[in-house]
Design an enzyme around this catalytic site. Structure first.
Site, short mmCIF file in Angstrom:
data_model
loop_
_atom_site.label_atom_id
_atom_site.label_comp_id
_atom_site.label_asym_id
_atom_site.label_seq_id
_atom_site.Cartn_x
_atom_site.Cartn_y
_atom_site.Cartn_z
N ASP A 13 0.80 -1.22 0.00
CA ASP A 13 0.00 0.00 0.00
C ASP A 13 0.84 1.28 0.00
OD1 ASP A 13 -2.19 -1.68 0.11
OD2 ASP A 13 -2.29 -1.61 2.30
N LYS A 16 1.79 2.16 -5.12
CA LYS A 16 2.31 1.61 -6.38
C LYS A 16 1.39 1.93 -7.56
CE LYS A 16 2.36 -2.43 -4.35
NZ LYS A 16 2.13 -2.05 -2.95
N GLY A 17 0.06 1.77 -7.31
CA GLY A 17 -0.90 2.01 -8.40
C GLY A 17 -0.77 3.41 -8.96
N LYS A 18 -0.69 4.39 -8.07
CA LYS A 18 -0.56 5.78 -8.52
C LYS A 18 0.70 5.96 -9.37
CE LYS A 18 0.85 10.34 -7.40
NZ LYS A 18 0.81 11.61 -6.71
N ASN A 38 -5.44 -10.08 -3.67
CA ASN A 38 -5.10 -9.51 -2.35
C ASN A 38 -4.59 -8.08 -2.50
OD1 ASN A 38 -2.82 -10.52 -3.66
ND2 ASN A 38 -1.80 -11.24 -1.80
N GLY A 40 -4.53 -4.20 -3.81
CA GLY A 40 -5.50 -3.14 -4.10
C GLY A 40 -4.70 -1.92 -4.49
N HIS A 41 -4.62 -1.63 -5.78
CA HIS A 41 -3.80 -0.52 -6.27
C HIS A 41 -4.72 0.62 -6.69
CE1 HIS A 41 -0.24 -3.44 -7.21
NE2 HIS A 41 -0.61 -3.44 -5.95
N GLN A 225 1.99 -6.03 -3.20
CA GLN A 225 2.43 -6.13 -1.80
C GLN A 225 3.73 -5.34 -1.60
OE1 GLN A 225 1.33 -9.52 -3.30
NE2 GLN A 225 -0.58 -8.52 -2.78
N THR A 302 -9.73 -4.70 1.54
CA THR A 302 -10.60 -5.22 2.60
C THR A 302 -11.27 -4.12 3.42
OG1 THR A 302 -8.72 -5.28 4.10
CG2 THR A 302 -9.20 -7.31 2.87
N GLY A 303 -10.83 -2.88 3.26
CA GLY A 303 -11.39 -1.78 4.04
C GLY A 303 -10.91 -1.76 5.49
N ARG A 304 -10.00 -2.71 5.83
CA ARG A 304 -9.53 -2.75 7.22
C ARG A 304 -8.63 -1.55 7.53
NH1 ARG A 304 -6.51 -8.34 7.44
NH2 ARG A 304 -5.99 -7.65 5.35
N ASP A 334 2.56 14.70 2.09
CA ASP A 334 1.52 15.64 2.52
C ASP A 334 0.81 15.19 3.79
OD1 ASP A 334 0.66 13.62 0.53
OD2 ASP A 334 -1.35 14.30 1.11
N VAL A 412 2.79 14.09 -3.27
CA VAL A 412 2.18 14.96 -2.26
C VAL A 412 0.65 14.95 -2.35
CG1 VAL A 412 4.17 16.46 -1.92
CG2 VAL A 412 2.60 16.96 -3.80
P1 GDP Z 1 -0.73 0.38 -3.52
O1 GDP Z 1 -1.33 -0.90 -3.06
O2 GDP Z 1 0.75 0.44 -3.28
O3 GDP Z 1 -1.07 0.72 -4.93
O4 GDP Z 1 -1.36 1.52 -2.60
P2 GDP Z 1 -2.91 1.66 -2.19
O5 GDP Z 1 -3.67 2.12 -3.35
O6 GDP Z 1 -3.38 0.43 -1.50
O7 GDP Z 1 -2.81 2.75 -1.05
C1 GDP Z 1 -2.26 4.01 -1.28
C2 GDP Z 1 -3.32 5.07 -0.92
O8 GDP Z 1 -2.71 6.32 -0.81
C3 GDP Z 1 -4.38 5.22 -2.01
O9 GDP Z 1 -5.60 5.57 -1.41
C4 GDP Z 1 -3.84 6.38 -2.85
O10 GDP Z 1 -4.87 7.09 -3.53
C5 GDP Z 1 -3.22 7.24 -1.78
N1 GDP Z 1 -2.06 8.04 -2.19
C6 GDP Z 1 -1.08 7.72 -3.07
N2 GDP Z 1 -0.13 8.68 -3.09
C7 GDP Z 1 -0.52 9.61 -2.20
C8 GDP Z 1 0.05 10.83 -1.73
O11 GDP Z 1 1.13 11.24 -2.12
N3 GDP Z 1 -0.66 11.52 -0.78
C9 GDP Z 1 -1.85 11.09 -0.29
N4 GDP Z 1 -2.46 11.81 0.62
N5 GDP Z 1 -2.41 9.94 -0.71
C10 GDP Z 1 -1.76 9.21 -1.63
P1 IMO Z 2 -0.90 -4.15 -2.26
O1 IMO Z 2 -0.45 -4.71 -3.58
C1 IMO Z 2 -1.03 -4.54 2.08
C2 IMO Z 2 -1.21 -8.59 3.69
C3 IMO Z 2 -2.50 -9.03 4.40
C4 IMO Z 2 -1.95 -10.02 5.39
C5 IMO Z 2 -0.82 -10.69 4.61
C6 IMO Z 2 -1.22 -12.01 3.96
O2 IMO Z 2 -2.19 -3.43 -2.32
O3 IMO Z 2 0.19 -3.37 -1.61
P2 IMO Z 2 -2.74 -12.70 1.89
O4 IMO Z 2 -4.14 -12.33 1.54
O5 IMO Z 2 -1.74 -12.33 0.88
O6 IMO Z 2 -2.62 -14.12 2.31
O7 IMO Z 2 -2.41 -11.83 3.21
O8 IMO Z 2 -0.43 -9.77 3.61
N1 IMO Z 2 -1.41 -8.10 2.32
C7 IMO Z 2 -1.31 -6.81 1.98
N2 IMO Z 2 -1.11 -5.70 2.74
N3 IMO Z 2 -1.10 -4.42 0.73
C8 IMO Z 2 -1.28 -5.51 -0.04
O9 IMO Z 2 -1.22 -5.45 -1.38
C9 IMO Z 2 -1.42 -6.77 0.57
N4 IMO Z 2 -1.62 -8.03 0.13
C10 IMO Z 2 -1.59 -8.83 1.21
O10 IMO Z 2 -3.13 -7.94 5.01
O11 IMO Z 2 -1.37 -9.34 6.47
MG MG Z 3 -2.86 -1.57 -1.82
#
Ligand code: GDP
Ligand code: IMO
Ligand code: MG
Length: 422
Positions: A13, A16-18, A38, A40-41, A225, A302-304, A334, A412
């Site tokens: 998290d 990466k997606g951004k 698993n 969520g980008h 991940q 998962t919204g957790r 930011d 930011v």
């Molecule tokens: P990923 O799994 O690595 O793609 O990351 P996620 O999407 O799960 O979580 C990153 C969260 O941070 C998302 O809600 C993005 O929209 C948000 N995000 C990404 N870059 C920034 C940033 O520079 N600032 C803020 N405030 N949010 C960001």
């Molecule tokens: P992205 O790509 C954050 C965590 C789960 C759990 C552990 C094992 O969005 O960064 P799994 O379902 O893989 O068996 O869960 O890994 N986990 C993540 N945490 N970002 C993820 O993916 C994750 N994918 C799995 O919360 O602790």
């Molecule tokens: Mg994610």
């Protein structure tokens, strides 16, 4: 041409997606190499949020081919939902998406096995996303799995029935209770989604990628991940079941190590973790709560609620070492705007000794040693790094020096435009 890699250096998290979406115009192909639903980008484009789970984050850019590599595990139901969501935006996804025949399938029974395994662990549970990831990779390495290529074979239904039957026996042995009617319905839906996948481009992506590379095409490999969740080098057993590090890109795409170019490592200006497991710099106080609220730290899948803490340099340095990171992206600067003081863990105290290495057993008493920085306050609305407050510049310069790799990009805000390239 070389293949560049973008991967998370923390517990996932990182954003990466951004960043893949921001970098995508520099590439012709974006390829996912491990993980599955698993992940969520999140991408925010013109104020609208999109969350991708299995589909690469290059899908919203024109003329980019997106590849789901052999290292990925695919749940047909979750995959089709994602496809429909993207099609609804007017994107011709079937044209711009290719699946590896060697990618493994997540069966409905894999999800039940995931739930059963977590339930049996009680307080020791991994905190899995319950998407069936662990059981699907277990069948892969156990040499029982079903692959995308198998859905094109005549005996697919029998093979499915045999594997699912074996899983049902395991669930019965474990005494795991589940809603049988819902499962039957789910199984029917799964087969319908498999039928849809048969109409897609399912190919030997290792040939495709190597051929395109030879033709001079630019490829970006997108990690899921993060390094601290890696099956070998993460905080085992609180990890995912795939190789999230750079080496995973070779295995998960069929690319030789000599084809790899830049390794872009991405980290948040602080740390988060969702699910169970050790987290040395975790904050259990109002500061951590404030980070979670401002950073909107709730899981994209998962919204957790995500656990929050200060940046952990020993962990970051280790991830840089394992991946051979050549440049860094620092995200969510930011989020710390409203913090008068910002801290960084420079070392740990383990058994009374100072160390900057992560110990084998992260459950031993680890006391983080912090260096304190003055907060930078509200950031100006510009993407010019020169106009940034001196305090933010100091923070960045310190990290670069400590880890020995330049920070090339600072994010930011969640939008594409809220990105500073240095
Ligand atoms: P990923 O799994 O690595 O793609 O990351 P996620 O999407 O799960 O979580 C990153 C969260 O941070 C998302 O809600 C993005 O929209 C948000 N995000 C990404 N870059 C920034 C940033 O520079 N600032 C803020 N405030 N949010 C960001
Ligand atoms: P992205 O790509 C954050 C965590 C789960 C759990 C552990 C094992 O969005 O960064 P799994 O379902 O893989 O068996 O869960 O890994 N986990 C993540 N945490 N970002 C993820 O993916 C994750 N994918 C799995 O919360 O602790
Ligand atoms: Mg994610």
């Amino acid at each position: 041409m070389k293949v560049d890699i973008l991967l998370g250096l923390q517990w996932g998290d990182e954003g990466k997606g951004k960043i893949v979406d921001v970098l995508a115009p520099q590439y012709e192909i974006v390829a996912r190499f491990q993980g599955g639903p698993n992940a969520g980008h999140t991408l925010e484009i013109q104020g609208k949020k999109h969350v991708l789970h299995t589909i690469p984050s290059g899908i919203f850019r024109n003329n980019i081919m997106n590849v789901i590599g052999n290292g990925v595990v695919i749940d047909p139901i979750s995959f089709l939902e994602e496809v429909r969501g993207i099609e609804a935006l007017g994107i011709d996804i079937c044209k711009n998406l290719i699946l590896s025949k060697r990618a493994h399938l997540i069966l409905p029974t894999h999800r039940l096995l995931d739930a059963s395994s977590e339930a049996s662990k009680g307080k020791e549970k991994i905190g899995s996303t319950l998407k069936g990831i662990g059981p699907a990779y277990m069948d892969k390495t156990g040499r029982n799995g079903l692959r995308i290529g198998d859905i094109l074979e005549k005996d697919f239904n029998e093979r499915y029935a045999s594997l699912a039957g074996k899983h049902l026996q395991m669930l019965a042995l474990a005494g795991f209770e589940y809603d049988k009617k819902a499962f039957e319905e789910n199984q029917k839906k799964w087969m319908e989604c498999v039928a849809f996948i048969r109409t897609m481009q399912c190919i030997d992506t290792e040939y495709y990628l190597n051929d395109e590379l030879k033709k001079g095409k630019r490829i970006l490999a997108e990690g899921a991940q993060g390094s601290l969740l890696d099956i070998d080098f993460g905080s085992y057993p609180f990890v995912t079941s795939s190789s999230t590090t750079c080496a995973g890109a070779c295995i998960g795409l069929g690319l030789a190590p000599s084809t790899l170019g830049e390794v872009e490592g991405i980290f948040k200006a602080y740390c988060t973790r969702v699910g169970s497991g050790p987290f040395p710099t975790e904050l259990h106080d109002d500061i951590g709560e404030k980070m979670a609220q401002i950073g909107r730290e709730f899981g994209s899948t998962t919204g957790r609620k995500r656990r929050c803490g200060w940046l952990d340099l020993p962990a970051l340095k280790r991830a840089i070492m394992l991946n051979g990171v050549t440049r860094l992206d620092m995200m969510k600067a930011d989020v710390l705007n409203e913090f008068g003081e910002v801290k960084v863990c420079t070392h740990y105290m383990v058994d009374g000794k100072e160390t900057d290495q992560m110990p084998y057993n992260l459950h031993t008493e680890i006391k983080p040693v912090y260096k304190s920085f003055k907060g930078w306050g509200k950031l100006p609305e510009t993407t010019s790094f020169d106009k940034m407050p001196a305090e933010l510049k100091d923070y960045i310069t310190y990290i670069e020096k400590a880890v020995g790799v330049p920070i090339k990009l600072v994010s930011v805000g969640p939008e594409r435009s809220q990105t500073m390239v240095r």
